[in-house]
Design a protein around this motif. Structure first.
Motif, PDB file in Angstrom:
ATOM      1  N   ARG A  49       0.825  -1.200   0.000  1.00  0.00           N
ATOM      2  CA  ARG A  49       0.000   0.000   0.000  1.00  0.00           C
ATOM      3  C   ARG A  49       0.868   1.262   0.000  1.00  0.00           C
ATOM      4  NH1 ARG A  49      -4.899   0.306  -1.638  1.00  0.00           N
ATOM      5  NH2 ARG A  49      -5.754  -1.140  -0.097  1.00  0.00           N
ATOM      6  N   LEU A  50       1.894   1.288   0.832  1.00  0.00           N
ATOM      7  CA  LEU A  50       2.775   2.449   0.871  1.00  0.00           C
ATOM      8  C   LEU A  50       3.486   2.640  -0.464  1.00  0.00           C
ATOM      9  CD1 LEU A  50       4.360   2.000   4.426  1.00  0.00           C
ATOM     10  CD2 LEU A  50       2.420   3.448   3.788  1.00  0.00           C
ATOM     11  N   GLY A 107       2.840   9.283  -6.847  1.00  0.00           N
ATOM     12  CA  GLY A 107       3.421  10.608  -6.694  1.00  0.00           C
ATOM     13  C   GLY A 107       3.135  11.273  -5.368  1.00  0.00           C
ATOM     14  N   ARG A 108       2.556  10.534  -4.431  1.00  0.00           N
ATOM     15  CA  ARG A 108       2.298  11.101  -3.104  1.00  0.00           C
ATOM     16  C   ARG A 108       3.554  10.960  -2.232  1.00  0.00           C
ATOM     17  NH1 ARG A 108      -3.674  10.803  -3.311  1.00  0.00           N
ATOM     18  NH2 ARG A 108      -4.246   9.008  -4.599  1.00  0.00           N
ATOM     19  N   THR A 109       3.675  11.858  -1.269  1.00  0.00           N
ATOM     20  CA  THR A 109       4.775  11.794  -0.308  1.00  0.00           C
ATOM     21  C   THR A 109       4.317  11.045   0.929  1.00  0.00           C
ATOM     22  OG1 THR A 109       5.715  13.892  -1.077  1.00  0.00           O
ATOM     23  CG2 THR A 109       6.345  13.155   1.125  1.00  0.00           C
ATOM     24  N   VAL A 110       5.061  10.008   1.316  1.00  0.00           N
ATOM     25  CA  VAL A 110       4.708   9.195   2.481  1.00  0.00           C
ATOM     26  C   VAL A 110       5.690   9.494   3.614  1.00  0.00           C
ATOM     27  CG1 VAL A 110       4.490   6.863   3.417  1.00  0.00           C
ATOM     28  CG2 VAL A 110       3.689   7.364   1.087  1.00  0.00           C
ATOM     29  N   ILE A 111       5.158  10.070   4.687  1.00  0.00           N
ATOM     30  CA  ILE A 111       5.945  10.339   5.885  1.00  0.00           C
ATOM     31  C   ILE A 111       5.478   9.391   6.978  1.00  0.00           C
ATOM     32  CG2 ILE A 111       6.713  12.045   7.574  1.00  0.00           C
ATOM     33  CD1 ILE A 111       7.484  12.794   4.733  1.00  0.00           C
ATOM     34  N   LEU A 112       6.365   8.561   7.476  1.00  0.00           N
ATOM     35  CA  LEU A 112       6.037   7.700   8.609  1.00  0.00           C
ATOM     36  C   LEU A 112       6.210   8.522   9.882  1.00  0.00           C
ATOM     37  CD1 LEU A 112       7.773   4.364   7.564  1.00  0.00           C
ATOM     38  CD2 LEU A 112       5.433   5.126   7.109  1.00  0.00           C
ATOM     39  N   ALA A 136      13.886  -1.978   8.709  1.00  0.00           N
ATOM     40  CA  ALA A 136      14.645  -2.839   7.801  1.00  0.00           C
ATOM     41  C   ALA A 136      14.666  -4.276   8.311  1.00  0.00           C
ATOM     42  CB  ALA A 136      16.061  -2.304   7.650  1.00  0.00           C
ATOM     43  N   ARG A 137      14.818  -4.448   9.636  1.00  0.00           N
ATOM     44  CA  ARG A 137      14.831  -5.803  10.199  1.00  0.00           C
ATOM     45  C   ARG A 137      13.492  -6.491  10.010  1.00  0.00           C
ATOM     46  NH1 ARG A 137      17.545  -3.049  14.363  1.00  0.00           N
ATOM     47  NH2 ARG A 137      15.687  -3.058  15.680  1.00  0.00           N
ATOM     48  N   ILE A 138      12.407  -5.730  10.144  1.00  0.00           N
ATOM     49  CA  ILE A 138      11.070  -6.302  10.002  1.00  0.00           C
ATOM     50  C   ILE A 138      10.757  -6.604   8.539  1.00  0.00           C
ATOM     51  CG2 ILE A 138       8.601  -5.753  10.251  1.00  0.00           C
ATOM     52  CD1 ILE A 138       9.259  -4.381  12.857  1.00  0.00           C
ATOM     53  N   GLY A 139      11.422  -5.874   7.623  1.00  0.00           N
ATOM     54  CA  GLY A 139      11.250  -6.184   6.205  1.00  0.00           C
ATOM     55  C   GLY A 139      10.531  -5.147   5.379  1.00  0.00           C
ATOM     56  N   LEU A 140      10.359  -3.923   5.908  1.00  0.00           N
ATOM     57  CA  LEU A 140       9.711  -2.878   5.115  1.00  0.00           C
ATOM     58  C   LEU A 140      10.720  -2.296   4.134  1.00  0.00           C
ATOM     59  CD1 LEU A 140       7.081  -1.221   4.760  1.00  0.00           C
ATOM     60  CD2 LEU A 140       8.130   0.521   6.229  1.00  0.00           C
ATOM     61  N   PRO A 141      10.429  -2.338   2.830  1.00  0.00           N
ATOM     62  CA  PRO A 141      11.371  -1.799   1.849  1.00  0.00           C
ATOM     63  C   PRO A 141      11.622  -0.313   2.074  1.00  0.00           C
ATOM     64  CG  PRO A 141       9.654  -3.106   0.776  1.00  0.00           C
ATOM     65  CD  PRO A 141       9.230  -2.909   2.196  1.00  0.00           C
ATOM     66  N   ARG A 142      12.862   0.117   1.893  1.00  0.00           N
ATOM     67  CA  ARG A 142      13.196   1.523   2.118  1.00  0.00           C
ATOM     68  C   ARG A 142      12.457   2.448   1.160  1.00  0.00           C
ATOM     69  NH1 ARG A 142      12.967   5.809   2.571  1.00  0.00           N
ATOM     70  NH2 ARG A 142      14.433   7.411   3.296  1.00  0.00           N
ATOM     71  N   ASP A 143      12.119   1.979  -0.021  1.00  0.00           N
ATOM     72  CA  ASP A 143      11.433   2.853  -0.967  1.00  0.00           C
ATOM     73  C   ASP A 143       9.922   2.909  -0.737  1.00  0.00           C
ATOM     74  OD1 ASP A 143      11.054   0.266  -1.783  1.00  0.00           O
ATOM     75  OD2 ASP A 143      11.584   0.596  -3.888  1.00  0.00           O
ATOM     76  N   ALA A 144       9.465   2.377   0.416  1.00  0.00           N
ATOM     77  CA  ALA A 144       8.037   2.455   0.749  1.00  0.00           C
ATOM     78  C   ALA A 144       7.687   3.766   1.451  1.00  0.00           C
ATOM     79  CB  ALA A 144       7.627   1.276   1.628  1.00  0.00           C
ATOM     80  N   TRP A 145       8.671   4.582   1.771  1.00  0.00           N
ATOM     81  CA  TRP A 145       8.413   5.837   2.469  1.00  0.00           C
ATOM     82  C   TRP A 145       9.481   6.860   2.123  1.00  0.00           C
ATOM     83  CZ3 TRP A 145      12.484   6.583   5.946  1.00  0.00           C
ATOM     84  CH2 TRP A 145      13.192   5.433   6.319  1.00  0.00           C
TER      85      TRP A 145
END
Length: 267
Positions: free
Chosen positions: A35-36, A43-48, A64-73
């Motif tokens: 989803r992120l 083209g939306r900006t995602v701020i966690l 990163a340890r949990i597995g969220l890709p860096r380009d998801a935010w």
């Protein structure tokens, strides 16, 4: 079809909570990363935005340890960053309540701690490594209150759910401290400073272009509502599928305010 499948074009910035929305402290929720990534591809900006009492770098490592890709935010806004700025400006050592790991992180950002008990301010990041119940801290908090020590609460959350198990946070200790007559400075949601930091990371967009997503009523939802953002309430997080309270607006001075959508999760 979920409301999240086709967000209105006006939402150019997504402020997304992490724990309870993206992961449960152990595993990513199904569909969260996808989803992120979808929103960024639009083209939306995602701020966690998180009440983690740690640096943005430490939270990034956890993700990163949990597995969220860096380009998801695009960027991270943490309550820890706001608290660190305040603690380093004090100019003298402070007390500490929290885990050894959290202390090491703060020391790495030049926060000085007093181990001799000689302090008039204290950083609280949560429960420590040994005392795992809020009641275990009552005598400590009573002593701190008698000494008029100012507590800096770096995580206003009262509880998180780690791998399905509820776990008290720094906010629960701060509530007890207040009940004993203590003084507390809060950092993170629902207080404005963390939102101002997040908006700055996103280029200071107008409030009507921002959509906030969160699962905690008194931090994620209330804070975003008071900032004038539209909100998606994730019912499948900390509130375990409960419906959105019909009286939330009146109870919090928001009139007839309601979230734009209620969803089970990001999937």
């Amino acid at each position: 079809m979920s409301y999240l499948d086709a967000l209105p074009e006006r939402y150019r910035v997504i402020l997304c909570d992490i724990w309870g929305v993206v992961h449960d402290g152990v595993n990513l929720y199904p569909g969260a990363a996808e989803r992120l990534l979808q929103w960024r591809s639009e083209g939306r900006t995602v701020i966690l935005i998180t009440n983690a009492p740690r640096t943005a770098e430490a939270v990034e490592s956890q993700l990163a340890r949990i597995g969220l890709p860096r380009d998801a935010w695009d960027a991270l806004s943490t309550s820890g960053e706001a608290g660190i700025a305040a603690l380093t400006s004090i100019g003298r050592p402070v007390g500490f309540i929290g885990t050894h790991a959290d202390r090491v992180i703060l020391e790495g950002r030049d926060v000085q701690f007093a181990d001799d008990g000689e302090f008039d301010q204290l950083a609280c990041t949560g429960l420590d490594d040994d005392r795992r119940e809020v009641g275990d801290y009552k005598s400590t908090l009573e002593d701190l209150s008698r000494r008029d020590v100012l507590m800096h609460c770096l995580n206003p959350d009262r509880v998180v759910v780690r791998g399905g198990v509820p776990e008290p946070c720094a906010g629960a200790l701060a509530d007890v401290f207040l009940s004993l007559g203590g003084r507390v400075e809060w950092y993170g949601k629902p207080f404005p400073s963390i939102y101002r930091h997040a908006l700055g990371l996103a280029g200071d967009p107008p409030p009507d272009t921002v959509l906030a997503i969160g699962d905690a009523l008194q931090t994620d939802v209330l804070g975003a509502a008071k900032m004038g953002f539209e909100v998606v309430f994730v019912a499948g997080g900390i509130h375990a599928g409960e419906p959105f309270p019909h009286d939330f607006g009146p109870q919090n001075g928001l009139g007839d305010w309601q979230p734009v959508a209620v969803v089970d999760g990001l999937h």
